[in-house]
Design an enzyme around this catalytic site. Structure first.
Site, PDB file in Angstrom:
ATOM      1  N   LYS A  80       0.841  -1.199   0.000  1.00  0.00           N
ATOM      2  CA  LYS A  80       0.000   0.000   0.000  1.00  0.00           C
ATOM      3  C   LYS A  80       0.871   1.242   0.000  1.00  0.00           C
ATOM      4  O   LYS A  80       1.891   1.305   0.706  1.00  0.00           O
ATOM      5  CB  LYS A  80      -0.908  -0.026   1.228  1.00  0.00           C
ATOM      6  CG  LYS A  80      -1.948   1.094   1.280  1.00  0.00           C
ATOM      7  CD  LYS A  80      -2.840   0.924   2.509  1.00  0.00           C
ATOM      8  CE  LYS A  80      -3.883   2.024   2.617  1.00  0.00           C
ATOM      9  NZ  LYS A  80      -4.746   1.847   3.819  1.00  0.00           N
ATOM     10  N   SER A 155      -9.669   2.223   3.121  1.00  0.00           N
ATOM     11  CA  SER A 155      -8.856   2.997   2.209  1.00  0.00           C
ATOM     12  C   SER A 155      -7.938   2.150   1.347  1.00  0.00           C
ATOM     13  O   SER A 155      -7.351   2.622   0.376  1.00  0.00           O
ATOM     14  CB  SER A 155      -8.008   3.992   2.996  1.00  0.00           C
ATOM     15  OG  SER A 155      -7.101   3.296   3.849  1.00  0.00           O
ATOM     16  N   SER A 179      -9.725  -0.527   7.208  1.00  0.00           N
ATOM     17  CA  SER A 179      -9.230  -0.347   5.846  1.00  0.00           C
ATOM     18  C   SER A 179      -8.510  -1.549   5.247  1.00  0.00           C
ATOM     19  O   SER A 179      -8.099  -1.500   4.083  1.00  0.00           O
ATOM     20  CB  SER A 179      -8.304   0.881   5.781  1.00  0.00           C
ATOM     21  OG  SER A 179      -9.031   2.048   6.031  1.00  0.00           O
TER      22      SER A 179
END
Length: 507
Positions: A80, A155, A179
């Site tokens: 990420k 997210s 997330s």
């Protein structure tokens, strides 16, 4: 389609050990897959083909001499874009960090490299991890591989979509209020939020220091456990890191594969289900609970009355911490710098204002304003202070619940993936997607989401959440692996079907 990309990370590791393939072949297969489908899915913000292949060649050369660094040595991973990566861009999905290349690796990234995992690239995310749909990325939304008109969660939608679309066998996400788990639920992947402090936060660009936690995103529970073992453990560079050995998560996953949960007490949380949850989501959850009963588990009904206040407390604590953290983006030290138009000799304050206006998106600005207000003189005790008291009550609810049950379970998210744009202009509706995941972050306990099937209304994935006491992450993997085994026996194979997903991408 190259069949290598459909295999689990543990299967790929076994194939590498048997000499059936090489890390270079595996890594190239995933890079080819990214080239073929990511233009439609947009899971990656940066692909490092050269670096990944170089790491794969190093892995193959080491393996030839018997120097194997970990059980997943040679198996590629995606990261990420909120984790610092030396020599690779780290943008946090924001224009304000566009082009920033960190001079160091986050501890998680350093451990991946040391374990021999080639890093395929950096995945898309809501800006500074603020969102539940990956629509708030400054670089465009990620799409759900099951239906390109729908969100992949947030997210960390990029990490989940990359794994679901077979562009990576493993990924790292971060979980501040759900997330990792919520994207896992809506993409049919496995997502784990470890115990707070169980995985180092050093090099993780902070949104909310007391809530953020990195963790695995995979297609199987065993893969998540193997990845957890690599990145977990104490880090002296992180003051919140727990000085304890990593729980025996892989061993627990292996034991759970048998499908035997005899003697385990499973608590169904009354406040995390029922009204407000999509009928198909609740149906698949109830069916999964029945499977746990057949596996020998004892089902206990538990109540955590303060969970109903978790969302409100979270959206005071998290913006407060975020507003403090984002103050560092001042246009003076690093990142974007914008000069105000029509000002001949702008002051530092004017440059800062212009830069933040251009560099931050609407959701980030919304949370900065909310957090700054909650922390302001005269309001601190009324808002932030009260939210922290509610946080304590939620932790006590967990303590009482874990006296009655070994693990707690609930649906991971109240609905399946909604359509892109459907909730973009309704922040409260967006925030409600994390209603079942937020309590774990407030209390610091670990949570796992495992696919529980497809909702009958729309044939989209549903997630089943398992929560455990702090430092009892191994329980998550035992229950998750057992449920995964039982469900796959019922389905006749894994939920993720590459042929079905390719048809969705082709549409």
């Amino acid at each position: 389609m190259n069949t290598l990309i459909t295999r689990s990370a543990s299967d790929l590791a076994t194939a590498l050990g048997a000499g059936e393939t090489t890390s270079v072949e595996i890594t190239q297969a995933f890079l080819d897959r990214i080239a073929a489908v990511d233009a439609d899915v947009h899971a990656f913000l940066h692909v490092d083909a050269e670096g990944a292949l170089a790491a794969a060649r190093d892995s193959d050369e080491r393996r030839a001499t018997g120097d194997i660094r970990s059980r997943l040595d040679g198996v590629p991973v995606a990261v990420k874009d909120v984790l610092a990566t030396e020599g690779l861009p780290t943008t946090c999905g924001s224009k304000i960090l566009e082009g920033w290349i960190p001079p160091y690796d986050a501890t998680v990234v350093r451990r991946l490299r040391q374990a021999g995992l080639p890093i395929l690239g950096k995945t898309n995310m809501d800006e500074f991890a603020m969102g539940s749909s990956t629509e708030h990325s400054a670089y465009g939304p990620t799409r759900n591989p099951w239906d390109l008109d729908r969100i992949p969660g947030g997210s960390g939608g990029g990490s989940a979509a990359a794994v679901a679309a077979f562009m990576a066998p493993l990924a790292i996400g971060t979980d501040t209020g759900g997330s990792i788990r919520q994207p896992g639920a809506v993409t049919g992947t496995v997502g784990v939020k470890p115990t707070y402090g169980g995985i180092s936060r050093y090099g993780l660009v902070a949104m909310a220091n007391s809530l953020d936690q990195a963790g695995p995103v995979t297609r199987t529970v065993l893969d998540a456990a193997l990845l957890h073992e690599i990145v977990g453990g104490h880090d002296p560079l992180d003051s919140t890191s727990i000085d304890q050995p990593v729980p025996l998560v892989a061993e627990s996953a292996y034991s759970g594969v048998t499908g035997d949960l005899a003697g385990l007490r499973v608590g169904v949380v009354a406040e995390l289900g029922g009204e407000g949850y999509q009928a198909g989501v609740q149906q698949r959850f109830d069916e999964a609970v029945e499977l746990l009963v057949k596996a020998g588990a004892e089902i206990v009904q538990v109540s955590c009355p303060n969970f109903v206040h978790a969302l409100a407390a979270y959206y005071l604590i998290m913006p407060s911490e975020a507003s403090s953290n984002l103050a560092r983006f001042d246009a003076m030290r690093y990142g974007l710098r914008v000069l105000p138009e029509g000002v001949e000799a702008p002051s530092a304050e004017e440059v800062m204002r212009a830069t933040r206006d251009a560099g931050f998106g609407d959701e980030v600005k919304r949370r900065i304003i909310l957090g700054t207000y909650a922390l302001s003189s005269g309001y601190y005790d009324a808002y932030y202070g009260q939210a922290q008291k509610v946080r304590t009550l939620i932790s006590r609810d967990f303590e009482r619940a874990f006296e009655q049950a070994d693990v707690l379970v609930s649906p991971t998210a109240p609905t399946t993936a909604f359509r892109l744009g459907e909730k973009l202009d309704d922040p409260l509706a967006m925030y409600l997607n994390d209603i079942a995941t937020i309590p774990a972050n407030l209390a610091g306990v670990p949570g796992l989401s495992v696919p529980a099937g497809l909702a009958p209304e729309d044939d989209l994935p549903v997630g089943f959440q398992v929560l455990a006491p702090a430092l009892a992450d191994d329980r998550l993997y035992r229950v998750g692996a057992a449920l995964e085994t039982l469900l796959e026996q019922q389905w006749g194979g894994p939920l993720l079907d590459p042929d079905k997903l390719d048809k969705a991408v082709a549409r």
